[in-house]
Design a protein around this motif. Structure first.
Motif, PDB file in Angstrom:
ATOM      1  N   TYR A 162       5.546   6.703  -9.219  1.00 63.23           N
ATOM      2  CA  TYR A 162       5.714   6.144 -10.566  1.00 63.23           C
ATOM      3  C   TYR A 162       5.007   7.022 -11.597  1.00 63.23           C
ATOM      4  N   SER A 163       5.510   6.942 -12.795  1.00 69.08           N
ATOM      5  CA  SER A 163       4.856   7.605 -13.927  1.00 69.08           C
ATOM      6  C   SER A 163       4.845   6.623 -15.108  1.00 69.08           C
ATOM      7  N   PRO A 164       3.904   6.795 -16.049  1.00 67.73           N
ATOM      8  CA  PRO A 164       2.811   7.774 -16.078  1.00 67.73           C
ATOM      9  C   PRO A 164       1.766   7.505 -14.982  1.00 67.73           C
ATOM     10  N   VAL A 165       1.179   8.571 -14.488  1.00 69.58           N
ATOM     11  CA  VAL A 165       0.185   8.462 -13.427  1.00 69.58           C
ATOM     12  C   VAL A 165      -1.003   7.620 -13.871  1.00 69.58           C
ATOM     13  N   ALA A 166      -1.376   7.730 -15.141  1.00 78.33           N
ATOM     14  CA  ALA A 166      -2.536   6.987 -15.650  1.00 78.33           C
ATOM     15  C   ALA A 166      -2.346   5.478 -15.491  1.00 78.33           C
ATOM     16  N   ILE A 167      -1.121   5.019 -15.615  1.00 79.23           N
ATOM     17  CA  ILE A 167      -0.846   3.585 -15.449  1.00 79.23           C
ATOM     18  C   ILE A 167      -0.674   3.250 -13.966  1.00 79.23           C
ATOM     19  N   ALA A 168       0.080   4.076 -13.229  1.00 81.05           N
ATOM     20  CA  ALA A 168       0.328   3.815 -11.811  1.00 81.05           C
ATOM     21  C   ALA A 168      -0.971   3.776 -11.013  1.00 81.05           C
ATOM     22  N   SER A 169      -1.952   4.598 -11.392  1.00 83.73           N
ATOM     23  CA  SER A 169      -3.206   4.666 -10.641  1.00 83.73           C
ATOM     24  C   SER A 169      -4.040   3.393 -10.792  1.00 83.73           C
ATOM     25  N   LYS A 170      -3.722   2.570 -11.757  1.00 77.36           N
ATOM     26  CA  LYS A 170      -4.471   1.319 -11.966  1.00 77.36           C
ATOM     27  C   LYS A 170      -3.877   0.155 -11.166  1.00 77.36           C
ATOM     28  N   LEU A 171      -2.708   0.366 -10.556  1.00 79.40           N
ATOM     29  CA  LEU A 171      -2.044  -0.705  -9.817  1.00 79.40           C
ATOM     30  C   LEU A 171      -2.625  -0.853  -8.415  1.00 79.40           C
ATOM     31  N   ASN A 172      -2.480  -2.052  -7.844  1.00 77.11           N
ATOM     32  CA  ASN A 172      -3.019  -2.347  -6.520  1.00 77.11           C
ATOM     33  C   ASN A 172      -1.991  -3.103  -5.684  1.00 77.11           C
ATOM     34  N   PRO A 173      -2.067  -2.976  -4.351  1.00 74.70           N
ATOM     35  CA  PRO A 173      -1.197  -3.784  -3.497  1.00 74.70           C
ATOM     36  C   PRO A 173      -1.336  -5.267  -3.831  1.00 74.70           C
ATOM     37  N   GLY A 174      -0.220  -5.948  -3.904  1.00 76.10           N
ATOM     38  CA  GLY A 174      -0.229  -7.362  -4.284  1.00 76.10           C
ATOM     39  C   GLY A 174       0.123  -7.591  -5.732  1.00 76.10           C
ATOM     40  N   ASP A 175       0.015  -6.549  -6.563  1.00 78.04           N
ATOM     41  CA  ASP A 175       0.440  -6.674  -7.960  1.00 78.04           C
ATOM     42  C   ASP A 175       1.956  -6.871  -8.027  1.00 78.04           C
ATOM     43  N   THR A 176       2.402  -7.566  -9.051  1.00 81.71           N
ATOM     44  CA  THR A 176       3.833  -7.809  -9.231  1.00 81.71           C
ATOM     45  C   THR A 176       4.391  -6.942 -10.352  1.00 81.71           C
ATOM     46  N   LEU A 177       5.434  -6.192 -10.023  1.00 84.15           N
ATOM     47  CA  LEU A 177       6.178  -5.441 -11.032  1.00 84.15           C
ATOM     48  C   LEU A 177       7.438  -6.219 -11.374  1.00 84.15           C
ATOM     49  N   ARG A 178       7.878  -6.111 -12.636  1.00 82.43           N
ATOM     50  CA  ARG A 178       9.091  -6.818 -13.050  1.00 82.43           C
ATOM     51  C   ARG A 178      10.098  -5.825 -13.631  1.00 82.43           C
ATOM     52  N   PHE A 179      11.328  -6.005 -13.236  1.00 80.69           N
ATOM     53  CA  PHE A 179      12.401  -5.118 -13.689  1.00 80.69           C
ATOM     54  C   PHE A 179      12.603  -5.270 -15.194  1.00 80.69           C
ATOM     55  N   PRO A 208       0.817  -1.220   0.000  1.00 79.70           N
ATOM     56  CA  PRO A 208       0.000   0.000   0.000  1.00 79.70           C
ATOM     57  C   PRO A 208       0.848   1.267   0.000  1.00 79.70           C
ATOM     58  N   GLY A 209       0.386   2.274  -0.716  1.00 75.85           N
ATOM     59  CA  GLY A 209       1.089   3.554  -0.782  1.00 75.85           C
ATOM     60  C   GLY A 209       0.553   4.399  -1.923  1.00 75.85           C
ATOM     61  N   ARG A 210       0.999   5.655  -1.968  1.00 73.33           N
ATOM     62  CA  ARG A 210       0.567   6.576  -3.021  1.00 73.33           C
ATOM     63  C   ARG A 210       1.420   6.334  -4.263  1.00 73.33           C
ATOM     64  N   LEU A 211       1.072   5.305  -4.993  1.00 74.30           N
ATOM     65  CA  LEU A 211       1.881   4.874  -6.131  1.00 74.30           C
ATOM     66  C   LEU A 211       1.994   5.957  -7.200  1.00 74.30           C
ATOM     67  N   GLU A 212       0.956   6.776  -7.334  1.00 80.91           N
ATOM     68  CA  GLU A 212       0.981   7.806  -8.374  1.00 80.91           C
ATOM     69  C   GLU A 212       2.033   8.869  -8.099  1.00 80.91           C
ATOM     70  N   TYR A 213       2.503   8.973  -6.854  1.00 87.08           N
ATOM     71  CA  TYR A 213       3.576   9.915  -6.539  1.00 87.08           C
ATOM     72  C   TYR A 213       4.963   9.321  -6.803  1.00 87.08           C
TER      73      TYR A 213
END
Length: 247
Positions: free
Chosen positions: A83-100, A76-81
Motif C-alpha cells: 500500500y501507499s503512501p508508506v507513511a500511512i501504511a506503516s501505521k496500520l496493524n493486523p486487525g484494523d479494518t479497511l473500507r473500500f 499480518p504482512g509487509r503492508l508498506e510493500y
C-alpha cells in the motif's frame, strides 16, 4: 528366457494388477469395503454434493459489485510493500479494518493503464493498492485480492451458512480420529490464505471457499452433513472404530 515364457509375462502382470485393484481389506472376521473419502471435493464437474451446495453462495464478490464501505480486516504482512503512501501504511496493524472507497484508473509513466484500489483506514486516511490491469478489465474479473486482508462479507457469509450446523469430521482431529460428530459454534476471520476459521467442538479449522482444487481446505473437504457410518452398515462397530482411528 524362451519365447513361451516371454509371452506368459504380460498375463501374469495383468493378473497381479487385477488383484491389486480389488477394493477393501480383509480383517480375518469380515470383508471391509473401502471407505470412500469425499475430501476430494467435486473436481470432476459432477453433480454438487450437499456440502458444496451449502457453501455455493459463499464466494467473493466481483469487483463490479463492490459498494463504498465494503470492509476488509488486515492480517499480518509487509503492508508498506502493498500500500501507499508508506507513511500511512506503516501505521496500520493486523486487525484494523479497511473500507473500500473507489477504483480509479490511471496511467503510469511508461504509458500503460493500471487501476488504483482506494481504501480508507480507521483514521479516515486514504491508502492505495495498485492492480496491474486497466479498470475496464478489473470490472470483468471474478475476484481480486486485497493484500494482507480478509473480506468481511465472505466471513459473514460463511458464518450464516455454517453456524449451528451438526457435522461429521472427514479429517483426523488432533487425536488422530475422524468421522466424529461435531457442532459448528462460530466462524471467525482467518488470514489471506484461509479467510475463515470454523470453530467446532473447540477445534479451530482454517478454511477456504468452494474450490475445484482437490487439496483445498473447503467445507466439503473437511466435513460431512450426514453420518458416514450409515453408509457402511455391514462394518462392525469394532472395525468402524479402528477405521475412524486410521487403523
Amino acid at each position: 528366457m524362451n519365447f513361451k515364457s516371454t509371452r506368459f509375462l504380460p498375463a501374469v502382470a495383468a493378473a497381479l494388477l487385477a488383484l491389486a485393484a480389488l477394493p477393501g481389506c480383509f480383517t480375518g472376521v469380515e470383508r471391509t469395503p473401502v471407505i470412500k473419502d469425499t475430501t476430494g471435493g467435486n473436481a470432476s464437474g459432477s453433480k454438487p454434493t450437499p456440502e458444496e451446495r451449502l457453501m455455493a453462495d459463499v464466494m467473493p464478490q466481483q469487483p463490479a459489485d463492490w459498494r463504498v464501505g465494503k470492509s476488509f480486516i488486515l492480517t499480518p504482512g509487509r503492508l508498506e510493500y502493498a500500500y501507499s503512501p508508506v507513511a500511512i501504511a506503516s501505521k496500520l496493524n493486523p486487525g484494523d479494518t479497511l473500507r473500500f472507497a473507489a477504483f480509479r484508473g490511471t496511467t503510469r509513466l511508461a504509458g500503460d493503464s493500471i487501476t488504483e484500489l482506494v481504501l480508507t483506514t480507521p483514521s479516515g486516511e486514504e491508502i492505495i493498492s495498485r492492480i496491474e490491469a486497466p479498470m475496464s478489465q478489473v470490472m470483468t474479473m471474478q475476484q481480486i485480492n486485497v493484500p494482507f486482508s480478509v473480506d468481511v462479507d465472505l466471513v459473514n457469509g460463511a458464518r450464516a451458512a455454517l453456524s449451528g450446523k451438526k457435522v461429521w469430521s472427514l479429517r483426523p482431529d488432533k487425536e488422530g480420529k475422524k468421522f466424529r460428530a461435531m457442532e459448528i459454534t462460530e466462524v471467525l476471520p482467518g488470514n489471506a490464505d484461509y479467510p475463515f476459521i470454523v470453530i467446532a467442538n473447540g477445534d479451530s479449522i482454517r478454511m477456504v471457499t468452494n474450490s475445484r482444487n482437490a487439496t483445498a481446505r473447503t467445507f466439503a473437504n473437511q466435513f460431512s452433513l450426514t453420518n458416514p457410518r450409515k453408509n457402511y452398515p455391514q462394518i462392525s462397530d469394532t472395525n468402524w472404530n479402528l477405521i475412524s482411528q486410521g487403523r
